[in-house]
Write a protein that holds these residues in place. Structure first.
Motif: not given
Length: 172
Positions: A89-112
């Motif tokens: 139940n995990s994946d690499i946490l990556m998202g779009y940052k509006e202030d810089i206009g780019e996708f960035r990786m932040y880490g790895k996220i786990y859910f229950s």
């Protein structure tokens, strides 16, 4: 006799199809967690953090579950987050940052499994605050766990969610 079997088969088929649509129907989530950001190996480092998750969660029968939406980690807002969750139940946490206009990786996220607890292995930002060029290690890496009110509670939650995919319990 054949009519009776046809009716039974048709009823079973309708039940299976109904279960499939109920199970895989996307569910909308808008959750706010109060958690703890902490550093492994440094018991003095602890920071309260608010984690907001907003988007659609879809369960899949034969493939990994999926989340699409936005995730806010304190002041960091990640848009267009698309998580294809694996067997942990995990994946690499990556998202779009509006202030810089780019996708960035932040880490790895786990859910229950019930989507009510999270743990994040947070990459260390570089000198410019860019998490995607950073790193993480099990000796002194940054973590976010929610919901949690204390560092100990956050650490136990991380152990519960991460299991044995990356971290051995002795390393935490």
């Amino acid at each position: 006799m054949k009519r009776k079997y046809r009716k039974i088969i048709l009823a079973c088929l309708i039940i299976v199809i109904g279960f499939y649509f109920f199970y895989t129907f996307p569910r909308k989530y808008n959750i706010t967690f109060h958690g703890i950001k902490y550093r492994l190996g440094d018991i003095s480092y602890k920071e309260d953090i608010v984690v907001r998750i907003k988007g659609w969660y879809t369960k899949k029968i034969f493939l990994g579950n999926q989340f699409k939406g936005e995730i806010c980690l304190g002041d960091e807002k990640l848009l267009n987050v698309n998580l294809e969750l694996n067997e942990y139940n995990s994946d690499i946490l990556m998202g779009y940052k509006e202030d810089i206009g780019e996708f960035r990786m932040y880490g790895k996220i786990y859910f229950s499994n019930t989507f009510d607890k999270i743990a994040i292995l947070l990459f260390e930002p570089d000198d410019k605050g860019d998490y995607s060029k950073g790193h993480w290690n099990c000796k002194n890496g940054l973590m976010i766990s929610a919901p949690a009110k204390s560092r100990e509670e956050a650490l136990n939650l991380s152990k519960e969610l991460i299991r044995d995919e990356i971290i051995k319990y002795g390393d935490l």
